[in-house]
Design a protein around this motif. Structure first.
Motif, PDB file in Angstrom:
ATOM      1  N   MET A   1      35.351  54.327  -9.999  1.00  0.00           N
ATOM      2  CA  MET A   1      35.701  52.910  -9.955  1.00  0.00           C
ATOM      3  C   MET A   1      34.776  52.085 -10.841  1.00  0.00           C
ATOM      4  SD  MET A   1      36.825  52.383  -5.972  1.00  0.00           S
ATOM      5  CE  MET A   1      37.459  50.743  -6.331  1.00  0.00           C
ATOM      6  N   GLY A   2      33.518  52.507 -10.914  1.00  0.00           N
ATOM      7  CA  GLY A   2      32.587  51.802 -11.790  1.00  0.00           C
ATOM      8  C   GLY A   2      32.948  51.952 -13.253  1.00  0.00           C
ATOM      9  N   LEU A   3      33.401  53.139 -13.617  1.00  0.00           N
ATOM     10  CA  LEU A   3      33.766  53.380 -15.013  1.00  0.00           C
ATOM     11  C   LEU A   3      35.009  52.612 -15.446  1.00  0.00           C
ATOM     12  CD1 LEU A   3      33.070  57.223 -15.247  1.00  0.00           C
ATOM     13  CD2 LEU A   3      31.702  55.375 -16.226  1.00  0.00           C
ATOM     14  N   ILE A   4      35.838  52.208 -14.475  1.00  0.00           N
ATOM     15  CA  ILE A   4      36.996  51.378 -14.833  1.00  0.00           C
ATOM     16  C   ILE A   4      36.751  49.905 -14.486  1.00  0.00           C
ATOM     17  CG2 ILE A   4      38.649  53.273 -14.637  1.00  0.00           C
ATOM     18  CD1 ILE A   4      39.445  52.300 -11.902  1.00  0.00           C
ATOM     19  N   GLY A   5      35.467  49.572 -14.179  1.00  0.00           N
ATOM     20  CA  GLY A   5      35.081  48.182 -14.002  1.00  0.00           C
ATOM     21  C   GLY A   5      35.289  47.588 -12.632  1.00  0.00           C
TER      22      GLY A   5
ATOM     23  N   VAL B   1      43.338  63.852   5.344  1.00  0.00           N
ATOM     24  CA  VAL B   1      43.046  62.464   5.691  1.00  0.00           C
ATOM     25  C   VAL B   1      41.947  61.880   4.807  1.00  0.00           C
ATOM     26  CG1 VAL B   1      42.369  60.912   7.553  1.00  0.00           C
ATOM     27  CG2 VAL B   1      43.776  62.921   8.056  1.00  0.00           C
ATOM     28  N   GLY B   2      40.942  62.699   4.463  1.00  0.00           N
ATOM     29  CA  GLY B   2      39.871  62.190   3.620  1.00  0.00           C
ATOM     30  C   GLY B   2      40.383  61.711   2.273  1.00  0.00           C
ATOM     31  N   SER B   3      41.272  62.484   1.661  1.00  0.00           N
ATOM     32  CA  SER B   3      41.832  62.087   0.369  1.00  0.00           C
ATOM     33  C   SER B   3      42.660  60.815   0.490  1.00  0.00           C
ATOM     34  CB  SER B   3      42.699  63.225  -0.195  1.00  0.00           C
ATOM     35  OG  SER B   3      41.907  64.345  -0.519  1.00  0.00           O
ATOM     36  N   VAL B   4      43.418  60.689   1.578  1.00  0.00           N
ATOM     37  CA  VAL B   4      44.229  59.482   1.770  1.00  0.00           C
ATOM     38  C   VAL B   4      43.328  58.267   1.981  1.00  0.00           C
ATOM     39  CG1 VAL B   4      45.991  58.371   3.204  1.00  0.00           C
ATOM     40  CG2 VAL B   4      46.168  60.805   2.682  1.00  0.00           C
ATOM     41  N   PHE B   5      42.219  58.440   2.713  1.00  0.00           N
ATOM     42  CA  PHE B   5      41.291  57.314   2.880  1.00  0.00           C
ATOM     43  C   PHE B   5      40.745  56.849   1.538  1.00  0.00           C
ATOM     44  CE2 PHE B   5      36.810  56.129   2.837  1.00  0.00           C
ATOM     45  CZ  PHE B   5      36.903  54.877   3.435  1.00  0.00           C
ATOM     46  N   TYR B   6      40.279  57.780   0.709  1.00  0.00           N
ATOM     47  CA  TYR B   6      39.708  57.383  -0.575  1.00  0.00           C
ATOM     48  C   TYR B   6      40.752  56.752  -1.485  1.00  0.00           C
ATOM     49  CZ  TYR B   6      35.313  59.684   0.542  1.00  0.00           C
ATOM     50  OH  TYR B   6      34.133  60.017   1.120  1.00  0.00           O
ATOM     51  N   LEU B   7      41.988  57.228  -1.393  1.00  0.00           N
ATOM     52  CA  LEU B   7      43.068  56.594  -2.146  1.00  0.00           C
ATOM     53  C   LEU B   7      43.238  55.146  -1.709  1.00  0.00           C
ATOM     54  CD1 LEU B   7      45.609  56.615  -3.978  1.00  0.00           C
ATOM     55  CD2 LEU B   7      46.882  57.462  -1.975  1.00  0.00           C
ATOM     56  N   MET B   8      43.305  54.913  -0.392  1.00  0.00           N
ATOM     57  CA  MET B   8      43.491  53.554   0.106  1.00  0.00           C
ATOM     58  C   MET B   8      42.275  52.672  -0.196  1.00  0.00           C
ATOM     59  SD  MET B   8      46.454  53.599   1.079  1.00  0.00           S
ATOM     60  CE  MET B   8      47.550  55.007   1.064  1.00  0.00           C
ATOM     61  N   TYR B   9      41.100  53.278  -0.167  1.00  0.00           N
ATOM     62  CA  TYR B   9      39.895  52.519  -0.528  1.00  0.00           C
ATOM     63  C   TYR B   9      39.998  52.029  -1.970  1.00  0.00           C
ATOM     64  CZ  TYR B   9      34.999  51.435  -1.466  1.00  0.00           C
ATOM     65  OH  TYR B   9      33.839  50.802  -1.836  1.00  0.00           O
ATOM     66  N   ALA B  10      40.419  52.916  -2.859  1.00  0.00           N
ATOM     67  CA  ALA B  10      40.552  52.538  -4.276  1.00  0.00           C
ATOM     68  C   ALA B  10      41.595  51.444  -4.465  1.00  0.00           C
ATOM     69  CB  ALA B  10      40.910  53.767  -5.108  1.00  0.00           C
ATOM     70  N   LEU B  11      42.749  51.574  -3.801  1.00  0.00           N
ATOM     71  CA  LEU B  11      43.803  50.566  -3.935  1.00  0.00           C
ATOM     72  C   LEU B  11      43.355  49.235  -3.358  1.00  0.00           C
ATOM     73  CD1 LEU B  11      47.020  52.600  -2.983  1.00  0.00           C
ATOM     74  CD2 LEU B  11      46.009  52.244  -5.241  1.00  0.00           C
TER      75      LEU B  11
END
Length: 437
Positions: free
Chosen positions: A174-178, A381-391
């Motif tokens: 996320m940092g690399l895309i600002g 579930v872990g992957s879905v959490f990180y996806l939702m965190y990013a969105l």
């Protein structure tokens, strides 16, 4: 659907799972596979009574998946009774840190050269899909006690550790895309990569040990603080997570470490007291005997841990039901993607075994054990959490849709493939393990 309709549906579903649980244990099916199919039927792909659009409801879905992960991480920590100084921990530590980091790198490389993603987006994809899942891995029966099977223990401990160790790579992407402050790399290296995991483990260990010892002492010396083990379980999860987050440490690792520490609270026998197991049989009613063990200086710690674990495992099962239903309902939001047909097989069949083999190089692991660990890199579930965190934290547009599609299809494929293969693979493994060396 009205509340009465939902009440009837949930009630019938829960009772049905009770009735067919023994049958499911004999079939190449997992409960998660059933929940996934039901979720799809309830979502836009079926009768459309629920519509968990990941773009519109990312914040809510992030919170729901985070709570489910915290419950499972705490339960996983409680199950792992291997002493912390035991050499058995070397294997899951290598899986959760160097192997997980290598998996991120491999996925990122595939993302750049195979999917045409930018470096930041590819690292973010790697961080989302690299961690294995403690919720779904619980179906492999990690085994309780101080000498569980090596493969089951390693998979369970890896799932408990790498949800926290993956977070720095999600933040790096996320940092690399600002969308996250990296501070020239120093802030990320010190705060996210080093402090967050180490601080989370330290905070969770301290709170689990202190609260556990306090409860045991109050019960054995003063016969107070007895009962309400459900409150103790939820209170310790919330305290460990909240403290870690306020101190910018990993809440996931704090909750996992709190479960580990609570499991290791030692008994505090009073001078001159005798274990109830050595004393003559009691003539009391069973409930009286149970209450006596809860406050007896030889049994209070084990009784407390057992009660907290029993409650946490029930919560974990309910969390799995809710989250996998939601994942199934979200599947119609995955759209066509040019590289999807080859990306998921490459990730599950090639990248995970390669990363495991490289990460465990030099470790004396039998080939059949390494094969089992390489195969059961369950995503969930872990992957879905990180996806939702990013969105929820700013990823949008075409990249968001790519991440949604890749994550949901990977998780669904993992639930199906690992669910179908769990029983035959474990049968094969047990047969190999029982053969003389």
């Amino acid at each position: 659907m009205l509340l009465a309709h939902w009440s009837l549906f949930v009630g019938v579903l829960l009772i049905t799972m009770v009735l067919v649980s023994t049958l499911l244990a004999r079939l190449p099916l997992s409960s998660a596979m059933i929940y996934l199919a039901l979720g799809y039927a309830l979502g836009p792909g079926g009768i459309a009574v629920i519509a968990p659009d990941p773009m519109r409801h990312a914040g809510t879905l992030e919170a729901i998946t985070e709570v489910a992960l915290l419950i499972s991480l705490f339960a996983t920590g409680l199950k792992l009774g291997v002493p912390l100084r035991d050499r058995s921990w070397a294997l899951p530590l290598r899986l959760a840190f160097p192997t997980m980091a290598l998996t991120v790198a491999l996925i990122a490389a595939i993302g750049v050269w195979g999917l045409g993603l930018s470096a930041g987006a590819a690292v973010l994809l790697g961080g989302i899909l690299a961690p294995t899942d403690p919720v779904l891995a619980s179906s492999l029966q990690s085994g309780h006690g101080s000498r569980p099977d090596r493969v089951r223990f390693s998979l369970a401990a890896e799932g408990g550790l790498n949800d926290g160790s993956a977070f720095p790579f999600v933040l790096l992407g996320m940092g690399l895309i600002g969308l996250h402050e990296l501070g020239g790399g120093w802030r990320w290296s010190v705060a996210d990569l080093l402090w967050a995991p180490a601080g989370g483990i330290a905070i969770g260990t301290a709170l689990g040990a202190l609260i556990g010892k306090l409860i045991v002492r109050l019960r054995t010396r003063h016969h107070t603080a007895v009962g309400l083990n459900e409150f103790l379980s939820l209170g310790l999860i919330a305290s460990a997570y909240g403290t870690a987050q306020l101190l910018m440490a990993s809440g996931f690792l704090a909750v996992f470490a709190a479960g580990l520490a609570l499991r290791r609270v030692e008994e505090q026998p009073l001078a001159g007291s005798v274990s109830l197991d050595l004393a003559p049989p009691l003539a009391h009613a069973p409930d009286h005997a149970s209450a006596e063990r809860a406050t007896h200086s030889h049994h209070a710690s084990a009784t407390m841990t057992h009660a907290v674990l029993e409650f946490s495992e029930q919560l974990e099962k309910l969390a799995e039901l809710a989250i996998v239903l939601i994942i199934g309902a979200m599947l119609p939001y995955a759209t066509g993607l040019a590289g999807l047909w080859w990306f998921v097989p490459v990730l599950l069949l090639l990248l995970r075994p390669v990363a495991v083999a490289a990460g465990l190089a030099g470790n004396p692991v039998h080939p059949h054990q390494k094969a089992m660990i390489g195969w059961f890199g369950i995503r969930g579930v872990g992957s879905v959490f990180y996806l939702m965190y990013a969105l929820h934290h700013g990823v949008s547009g075409a990249l968001a849709q790519q991440l949604v599609t890749l994550t949901l299809i990977t998780v669904a494929a993992s639930i199906l493939l690992h669910g179908i293969s769990a029983h035959p693979a474990m049968t094969w493994y047990e047969r190999r393990r029982s053969k003389p060396a």
